[in-house]
Design an enzyme around this catalytic site. Structure first.
Site, PDB file in Angstrom:
ATOM      1  N   LEU A  56     -11.010 -25.003   3.337  1.00 30.39           N
ATOM      2  CA  LEU A  56     -12.064 -26.106   3.052  1.00 30.39           C
ATOM      3  C   LEU A  56     -12.811 -26.312   4.513  1.00 30.39           C
ATOM      4  CD1 LEU A  56      -9.906 -28.681   1.324  1.00 30.39           C
ATOM      5  CD2 LEU A  56     -11.467 -27.036   0.544  1.00 30.39           C
ATOM      6  N   ALA A  57     -14.157 -26.196   4.260  1.00 29.62           N
ATOM      7  CA  ALA A  57     -15.120 -26.301   5.248  1.00 29.62           C
ATOM      8  C   ALA A  57     -15.976 -27.507   4.855  1.00 29.62           C
ATOM      9  CB  ALA A  57     -15.761 -25.114   5.616  1.00 29.62           C
ATOM     10  N   SER A  58     -16.425 -28.074   5.982  1.00 26.85           N
ATOM     11  CA  SER A  58     -17.413 -29.169   6.043  1.00 26.85           C
ATOM     12  C   SER A  58     -16.952 -30.313   4.878  1.00 26.85           C
ATOM     13  CB  SER A  58     -18.712 -28.670   5.276  1.00 26.85           C
ATOM     14  OG  SER A  58     -19.726 -29.675   5.391  1.00 26.85           O
ATOM     15  N   MET A  59     -15.610 -30.783   5.231  1.00 23.57           N
ATOM     16  CA  MET A  59     -15.239 -31.941   4.358  1.00 23.57           C
ATOM     17  C   MET A  59     -15.478 -33.405   5.078  1.00 23.57           C
ATOM     18  SD  MET A  59     -13.765 -30.918   1.962  1.00 23.57           S
ATOM     19  CE  MET A  59     -12.814 -32.199   1.159  1.00 23.57           C
ATOM     20  N   THR A  60     -16.155 -33.442   6.272  1.00 21.21           N
ATOM     21  CA  THR A  60     -16.663 -34.718   6.865  1.00 21.21           C
ATOM     22  C   THR A  60     -17.030 -35.546   5.764  1.00 21.21           C
ATOM     23  OG1 THR A  60     -16.938 -33.569   8.907  1.00 21.21           O
ATOM     24  CG2 THR A  60     -17.794 -35.693   8.700  1.00 21.21           C
TER      25      THR A  60
END
Length: 87
Positions: A56-60
Site C-alpha cells: 500500500l502506497a500513499s496511505m497518509t
C-alpha cells in the site's frame, strides 16, 4: 446492502482497470463484510483471497482522516473550526 459496491468491484476487474481487490468494512465490533474479486497478479490464475498481502502506497490521507475524525468524536477538533491554531 453492498450489491452496488460488489457490482462496481466486479466491473473494475472485468474491464481490466484492476487485476484484483479485497474490500472490507468494519465497525467498532470488528469486520462486518469482506469481498474478494479478480486475481492476485495480472495474467496469473491465483484468485484474490482475504489474506492476500498488498503493498500500500500513499496511505497518509486515509490514516490522517481517521485520526481527525476520532478527534472530532472526542470533542478535541471541530470540522467547522478555524485551522490557524493547528498550523
Amino acid at each position: 446492502m453492498y450489491a452496488g459496491f460488489e457490482k462496481a468491484l466486479e466491473a473494475a476487474v472485468a474491464s481490466g482497470r484492476i487485476a484484483g481487490a479485497v474490500a472490507a468494512v468494519a465497525d467498532r465490533d470488528g469486520v462486518t463484510y469482506t469481498r474478494e474479486a479478480g486475481v492476485r497478479q495480472a495474467g496469473e490464475p491465483a484468485a484474490m483471497t482475504q489474506d492476500t498481502i498488498f503493498w500500500l502506497a500513499s496511505m497518509t490521507k486515509a490514516i490522517v482522516s481517521v485520526a481527525a475524525l476520532r478527534e472530532v468524536e472526542a470533542g478535541r477538533l471541530s470540522l467547522d473550526g478555524d485551522l490557524s491554531g493547528l498550523l
